[in-house]
Design an enzyme around this catalytic site. Structure first.
Site, mmCIF file in Angstrom:
data_model
loop_
_atom_site.group_PDB
_atom_site.id
_atom_site.type_symbol
_atom_site.label_atom_id
_atom_site.label_comp_id
_atom_site.label_asym_id
_atom_site.label_seq_id
_atom_site.Cartn_x
_atom_site.Cartn_y
_atom_site.Cartn_z
ATOM 1 N N CYS A 56 0.837 -1.212 0.000
ATOM 2 C CA CYS A 56 0.000 0.000 0.000
ATOM 3 C C CYS A 56 0.864 1.251 0.000
ATOM 4 O O CYS A 56 0.549 2.241 -0.670
ATOM 5 C CB CYS A 56 -0.915 0.024 1.222
ATOM 6 S SG CYS A 56 -2.002 -1.390 1.304
ATOM 7 N N ARG A 139 -7.712 -4.730 -3.205
ATOM 8 C CA ARG A 139 -7.298 -3.573 -4.019
ATOM 9 C C ARG A 139 -8.285 -3.394 -5.167
ATOM 10 O O ARG A 139 -8.070 -3.891 -6.264
ATOM 11 C CB ARG A 139 -5.878 -3.774 -4.552
ATOM 12 C CG ARG A 139 -4.868 -3.925 -3.456
ATOM 13 C CD ARG A 139 -3.443 -4.070 -3.958
ATOM 14 N NE ARG A 139 -2.651 -4.640 -2.882
ATOM 15 C CZ ARG A 139 -2.198 -3.953 -1.833
ATOM 16 N NH1 ARG A 139 -2.424 -2.672 -1.749
ATOM 17 N NH2 ARG A 139 -1.512 -4.557 -0.882
#
Ligand code: BEZ
Length: 236
Positions: A56, A139
């Site tokens: 991330c 995601r």
């Protein structure tokens, strides 16, 4: 909305062509009313599993670096994770103050990052995929057009960082399709030939096969392309 019952877990997610589900949220850039606040712009709404995690972090640094490219394409970036506002703030400060990655440093994330501890937004957008994790968002990437319609969805697992060239390419391809009433072939890049709408009558199909439509290259009656010079396309 797709409703899927899987081991007593209900997942709902918007589909292509649906109105983007509305919500109000607290973000690192203040409160937002989604998607109303961004009417007239494209939006990329993307989720990530958790703050202070390496994949991330690499993604946020890349999005921060490339944000001007998306702004130039009239596209607002909006991030989300199932973490609280103070965690978001601390993580973004760490990214700016301490992290150096692939030549990027002092990266300031200026786009809003939604706090979603209640998972209200993540659930609305099908970002929780229990087979992957029931506490972290996968995601997900939603492309929402200036009228608030979901135009594309891309999902990746927790382990796989996104490809930002592809996000930008897909955005330009959709904007170009809207502007010129064309479609884009596999691996299309701005400047490549584009696909014209298929022949709608036997007469047009015949004309196309007899090379009577100027400027078209026809591989068969249903598959014709034409040049679309890069100068005519908004790419930056
Ligand atoms: C990461 O962003 O590094 C990550 C997050 C959740 C699971 C695996 C990796």
């Amino acid at each position: 909305m797709i409703e899927e019952i899987q081991e007593n877990k209900s997942i709902s997610m918007p589909r292509i062509g649906d109105k983007a589900p509305e919500f109000k949220a607290v973000t690192t850039q203040g409160d937002i009313n989604f998607p109303t606040d961004y009417k007239g712009k494209w939006i990329i709404l993307f989720s990530h599993p958790a703050d202070f995690t390496p994949v991330c972090t690499s993604e946020f640094m890349t999005f921060a670096k490339r944000e001007p490219e998306f702004i130039a394409l009239n596209c607002q970036l909006v991030g989300l994770s199932i973490d609280g506002l103070y965690s978001h703030i601390a993580w973004l400060r760490t990214i700016k103050d301490k992290i150096e990655f692939k030549g990027m440093k002092n990266m300031e994330v200026k786009f809003p990052l939604i706090e979603d501890i209640t998972m209200e937004v993540a659930k609305k957008y099908g970002m929780i995929q229990p087979g992957e994790s029931s506490t972290k968002a996968v995601r997900a990437v939603f492309f929402i057009d200036p009228k608030g319609i979901v135009r594309a969805l891309i999902y990746y697992p927790l382990s796989t960082g996104r490809n930002f060239d592809e996000l930008k390419r897909a955005l330009i391809a959709m904007q170009t399709a809207d502007a010129f009433d064309i479609a884009t072939p596999a691996d299309w890049q701005p400047g490549d030939d584009v696909i014209v709408p298929p022949a709608g009558s036997c007469g047009v199909a015949k004309d196309r096969m007899e090379n009577k439509e100027e400027g078209l290259t026809c591989h068969d009656w249903f598959f014709c392309t034409k040049p679309l010079p890069i100068e005519n396309i908004k790419t930056h």
